[in-house]
Write a protein that holds these residues in place. Structure first.
Motif, PDB file in Angstrom:
ATOM      1  N   UNK A 434      29.419  78.494  99.962  1.00  0.00           N
ATOM      2  CA  UNK A 434      29.768  77.384 100.841  1.00  0.00           C
ATOM      3  C   UNK A 434      30.027  76.119 100.054  1.00  0.00           C
ATOM      4  N   UNK A 435      29.167  75.851  99.079  1.00  0.00           N
ATOM      5  CA  UNK A 435      29.330  74.654  98.260  1.00  0.00           C
ATOM      6  C   UNK A 435      30.600  74.727  97.414  1.00  0.00           C
ATOM      7  N   UNK A 436      30.765  75.827  96.689  1.00  0.00           N
ATOM      8  CA  UNK A 436      31.905  75.962  95.770  1.00  0.00           C
ATOM      9  C   UNK A 436      33.223  75.965  96.535  1.00  0.00           C
ATOM     10  N   UNK A 437      33.289  76.716  97.635  1.00  0.00           N
ATOM     11  CA  UNK A 437      34.543  76.804  98.387  1.00  0.00           C
ATOM     12  C   UNK A 437      34.924  75.459  98.992  1.00  0.00           C
ATOM     13  N   UNK A 438      33.926  74.681  99.418  1.00  0.00           N
ATOM     14  CA  UNK A 438      34.213  73.358  99.976  1.00  0.00           C
ATOM     15  C   UNK A 438      34.835  72.447  98.924  1.00  0.00           C
ATOM     16  N   UNK A 439      34.220  72.406  97.752  1.00  0.00           N
ATOM     17  CA  UNK A 439      34.716  71.540  96.673  1.00  0.00           C
ATOM     18  C   UNK A 439      36.127  71.945  96.265  1.00  0.00           C
ATOM     19  N   UNK A 440      36.355  73.246  96.089  1.00  0.00           N
ATOM     20  CA  UNK A 440      37.674  73.720  95.673  1.00  0.00           C
ATOM     21  C   UNK A 440      38.714  73.461  96.758  1.00  0.00           C
ATOM     22  N   UNK A 441      38.363  73.780  98.000  1.00  0.00           N
ATOM     23  CA  UNK A 441      39.323  73.680  99.097  1.00  0.00           C
ATOM     24  C   UNK A 441      39.785  72.238  99.312  1.00  0.00           C
ATOM     25  N   UNK A 442      38.829  71.300  99.317  1.00  0.00           N
ATOM     26  CA  UNK A 442      39.180  69.907  99.577  1.00  0.00           C
ATOM     27  C   UNK A 442      39.888  69.275  98.382  1.00  0.00           C
ATOM     28  N   UNK A 443      39.672  69.829  97.199  1.00  0.00           N
ATOM     29  CA  UNK A 443      40.284  69.267  95.992  1.00  0.00           C
ATOM     30  C   UNK A 443      41.704  69.766  95.768  1.00  0.00           C
ATOM     31  N   UNK A 444      42.200  70.635  96.645  1.00  0.00           N
ATOM     32  CA  UNK A 444      43.546  71.196  96.504  1.00  0.00           C
ATOM     33  C   UNK A 444      44.349  70.942  97.784  1.00  0.00           C
ATOM     34  N   UNK A 445      45.652  71.209  97.743  1.00  0.00           N
ATOM     35  CA  UNK A 445      46.485  71.037  98.951  1.00  0.00           C
ATOM     36  C   UNK A 445      46.135  71.992 100.080  1.00  0.00           C
ATOM     37  N   UNK A 446      45.250  72.955  99.820  1.00  0.00           N
ATOM     38  CA  UNK A 446      44.874  73.912 100.858  1.00  0.00           C
ATOM     39  C   UNK A 446      44.327  73.227 102.101  1.00  0.00           C
ATOM     40  N   UNK A 447      43.600  72.118 101.886  1.00  0.00           N
ATOM     41  CA  UNK A 447      42.953  71.440 103.011  1.00  0.00           C
ATOM     42  C   UNK A 447      43.967  70.823 103.966  1.00  0.00           C
ATOM     43  N   UNK A 448      45.158  70.525 103.453  1.00  0.00           N
ATOM     44  CA  UNK A 448      46.197  69.967 104.313  1.00  0.00           C
ATOM     45  C   UNK A 448      46.815  71.036 105.208  1.00  0.00           C
ATOM     46  N   UNK A 449      46.687  72.283 104.781  1.00  0.00           N
ATOM     47  CA  UNK A 449      47.242  73.386 105.579  1.00  0.00           C
ATOM     48  C   UNK A 449      46.210  73.924 106.568  1.00  0.00           C
ATOM     49  N   UNK A 450      44.977  74.093 106.094  1.00  0.00           N
ATOM     50  CA  UNK A 450      43.895  74.599 106.951  1.00  0.00           C
ATOM     51  C   UNK A 450      42.602  73.910 106.533  1.00  0.00           C
ATOM     52  N   UNK A 451      41.972  73.230 107.448  1.00  0.00           N
ATOM     53  CA  UNK A 451      40.816  72.403 107.124  1.00  0.00           C
ATOM     54  C   UNK A 451      39.648  73.193 106.537  1.00  0.00           C
ATOM     55  N   UNK A 452      38.920  72.559 105.626  1.00  0.00           N
ATOM     56  CA  UNK A 452      37.746  73.183 105.021  1.00  0.00           C
ATOM     57  C   UNK A 452      36.632  73.385 106.036  1.00  0.00           C
ATOM     58  N   UNK A 453      36.679  72.655 107.154  1.00  0.00           N
ATOM     59  CA  UNK A 453      35.674  72.849 108.194  1.00  0.00           C
ATOM     60  C   UNK A 453      35.740  74.264 108.767  1.00  0.00           C
ATOM     61  N   UNK A 454      36.898  74.878 108.654  1.00  0.00           N
ATOM     62  CA  UNK A 454      37.065  76.262 109.099  1.00  0.00           C
ATOM     63  C   UNK A 454      36.900  77.231 107.932  1.00  0.00           C
ATOM     64  N   UNK A 455      37.574  76.924 106.817  1.00  0.00           N
ATOM     65  CA  UNK A 455      37.564  77.854 105.683  1.00  0.00           C
ATOM     66  C   UNK A 455      36.164  78.043 105.108  1.00  0.00           C
ATOM     67  N   UNK A 456      35.385  76.973 105.007  1.00  0.00           N
ATOM     68  CA  UNK A 456      34.038  77.090 104.456  1.00  0.00           C
ATOM     69  C   UNK A 456      33.182  78.026 105.291  1.00  0.00           C
TER      70      UNK A 456
END
Length: 485
Positions: A434-456
Motif C-alpha cells: 500500500x505504501x510503495x504503490x501509493x508513492x509510485x502511483x502519485x509520482x507518475x502520470x498514472x494518477x492522472x488516468x486513474x486515482x491512487x485512491x482506487x489503485x492503492x
C-alpha cells in the motif's frame, strides 16, 4: 476584519481552551487519554467522527469542486456518504467488539494483537506509516487554517497557522480524547449549521431574484450541465471511479475515524451513534453540493482566483456580519476538529505503539499520560514548522495520506474482519504494498488516468490475499494485548 467577526472568532477559540482546561483536572489512564476509556456517549462519538472526517475540505474544497465542475461532481457527493454509511452500519460495532475483546487502543495495536507471531513487525510498520504521513497531514491542516483565516478573516497566513496550532495543541494536550471529542461536538454543530442554513438562504435569494441554477449550468459550459462532465465511452467509467473512489478510504482505514468506533461502549450507544452519523452525513453532503450549484447562479465561473472561496463569499454576501461570523467559524471548526484528531493519532502511535508496546517500556499510567502529552506538544511544533515552510510538499502528501494510510489500512481491516485465511504475513504485505504503490502511483502520470485512491486499495488487496495464501498462519492461540507486545 469586522470587529464583530473578530470577537466571535476569539470567543470560539477561548471556548475550545475552556473545554481542554475542564478535562485537564481529571485523573486519566492511558486508555482514557487515547480512547476515552469507553465512557463517552454514542451520539457524541458520532458527531466527533463526522467533524473529524470532514475537514475544511468539505466546506471549502467540496463546495469549490461542485462550483467548478457542476453536476458531474455528484459522484464525489455519492461515493463519500455511501462509504461513511457503510462503515457505520457494518464496521462500527465490529470495531467496538474487537477492541473490547483485545484491549487494543489503536489500529496498529489491534492488528498486532490479532497476528501475535508478527506483532512487532506489524506494529512498527503501521506506526511508522502513520507517523510519517500524519505529520505532514497535520501540517496541511495548520497550513489550511492559515490560508482560511487569511482569506476569510483578513489575518496573515503565519498568524493564522500559529493561532490554530496553539489552540489545537493546548486543548488536545490538556484533555486528550475527552477534550478532542467534546470540542468536536461543538465544531460539528457549527459545521452543520453552515452547511444547512447557507444553501437554504441561497436558494431563497435565487428564487426571489429570478435567478436559475439550471440556466447557470448551461451558461457555464456543456460539461457543467452533464452528470458525466461531457465524458463519453470509457472516460465515463474513469470519471465515476475517480470521484467515487473516496469510498474506499472510509472502510476502517482512517485511524482518526476508527478510534471513534473503538471508543463505543455498548450496542445501544453504537445504534444511536450510527443514526446520528448517517443523518449528519446526508445533511452535510447534500448542503455542500447545493452550495456549489447555488454559487454558479450567484457568481461567474471565472470570478474567483480560488474556487474554494465560494462558500465564504456567499456567507459574506448573504448574511449580516454577526451571523456570518458564526457560520465562518464553522470553517475554522472543520480544520481544528481534524487537526486535533490527527494530533492524537500521532500521539498514540509514538507513546502507545512504539514506546509502550514495540520498545516495551514499563511505565505507570501517569507516566504514559505524561509521555502522551509531551508527544502532543512535540508533534504540534513539528506540524507547525511544516505548515510554515513546506506548503507545496504538504498538499502533495495529503493526497498520499488518503490512499497510503486510509486505503492501506482499510484493506488490512477488511481482511482481518471478514476473511479467516488472512495471515500476519498477508497484513505485512498489505501495508508495504500500500505504501510503495501509493508513492509510485502519485509520482507518475498514472494518477492522472486513474486515482491512487482506487489503485492503492486494489493493489494492497491483491498482495494481502496472495501472501496470506502463500504464507498462512501457523496454528496458535490468539494472544492478548500484553502478550503480543
Amino acid at each position: 476584519m469586522h470587529p464583530v467577526i473578530l470577537a466571535e472568532m476569539l470567543i470560539y477559540c477561548l471556548g475550545m481552551l475552556i473545554v481542554g482546561y475542564y478535562f485537564v483536572r481529571r485523573e486519566m489512564t492511558q486508555s482514557d487519554y487515547l480512547l476515552g476509556g469507553h465512557k463517552l456517549p454514542g451520539w457524541a462519538l458520532a458527531l466527533s467522527e463526522r467533524a473529524t472526517g470532514e475537514s475544511a475540505w468539505l466546506l471549502l474544497g467540496a463546495t469549490g469542486f461542485a462550483f467548478s465542475t457542476g453536476l458531474s461532481s455528484i459522484w464525489v457527493f455519492i461515493g463519500i456518504p455511501i462509504g461513511i454509511i457503510v462503515a457505520w452500519i457494518f464496521l462500527a460495532k465490529r470495531f467496538m467488539k474487537e477492541t473490547q475483546k483485545t484491549g487494543a487502543l489503536t489500529i496498529p495495536d489491534y492488528l498486532a494483537v490479532r497476528f501475535g507471531k508478527h506483532a512487532k513487525t506489524i506494529r512498527w510498520l503501521s506506526a511508522l506509516l502513520i507517523i510519517y504521513f500524519f505529520m505532514f497531514y497535520l501540517g496541511a491542516q495548520f497550513a489550511g487554517a492559515g490560508k482560511t483565516l487569511s482569506s476569510t478573516f483578513g489575518m496573515s497566513v503565519t498568524a493564522g497557522v500559529l493561532l490554530c496550532a496553539a489552540v489545537v495543541v493546548i486543548y488536545s494536550c490538556m484533555g486528550g480524547f475527552f477534550s478532542v471529542v467534546w470540542t468536536d461536538v461543538i465544531q460539528s454543530f457549527l459545521m452543520i449549521a453552515t452547511l444547512v442554513i447557507l444553501p437554504i438562504v441561497a436558494l431563497i435569494y435565487i428564487l426571489l431574484n429570478d435567478l436559475s441554477i439550471h440556466d447557470s449550468l448551461i451558461q457555464a459550459g456543456p460539461s457543467f450541465s452533464s452528470w458525466t462532465g461531457g465524458a463519453v465511452g470509457l472516460a465515463i467509467g474513469v470519471l465515476i471511479v475517480n470521484n467515487f473512489s473516496w469510498f474506499f478510504g472510509y472502510m476502517g482505514g482512517q485511524p482518526q475515524l476508527s478510534a471513534r468506533f473503538m471508543a463505543l461502549k455498548n450496542e445501544k450507544e453504537a445504534n444511536t451513534a450510527r443514526n446520528v452519523a448517517i443523518i449528519w452525513t446526508i445533511l452535510a453532503y447534500g448542503g455542500a453540493f447545493t452550495i456549489g450549484l447555488c454559487g454558479l447562479a450567484l457568481y461567474k465561473t471565472d470570478q474567483f482566483k480560488d474556487v474554494e472561496m465560494v462558500l465564504p463569499q456567499m456567507i459574506t454576501d448573504l448574511f449580516p456580519s454577526w451571523i456570518g461570523g458564526i457560520l465562518l467559524a464553522g470553517i475554522l471548526a472543520a480544520i481544528m476538529s481534524t487537526a486535533s484528531s490527527q494530533l492524537l493519532v500521532l500521539t498514540s502511535s509514538v507513546s502507545e505503539d512504539i514506546a509502550h508496546k514495540a520498545l516495551g517500556l514499563t511505565l505507570s499510567e501517569k507516566a504514559l499520560v505524561r509521555l502522551s502529552r509531551v508527544t502532543v506538544i512535540l508533534a504540534g511544533v513539528v506540524g507547525t514548522v511544516i505548515a510554515l515552510t513546506s506548503e507545496s510538499l504538504v498538499y502533495t502528501v495529503v493526497s498520499w495520506a488518503w490512499a497510503g494510510i486510509g486505503n492501506t489500512f482499510s484493506v488490512a481491516i477488511l481482511l482481518t474482519f471478514f476473511w479467516k485465511k488472512t495471515s500476519g504475513v498477508g497484513i505485512i504485505a498489505t501495508i508495504i504494498s500500500g505504501f510503495i504503490s501509493t508513492v509510485i502511483w502519485i509520482s507518475t502520470p498514472l494518477d492522472e488516468m486513474l486515482t491512487s485512491r482506487f489503485s492503492t486499495f486494489v493493489i494492497a488487496l491483491i498482495f494481502g490475499i496472495i501472501f496470506s495464501l502463500v504464507f498462512p498462519n501457523q496454528q496458535e492461540p490468539t494472544t492478548d494485548v500484553k502478550e503480543a507486545s
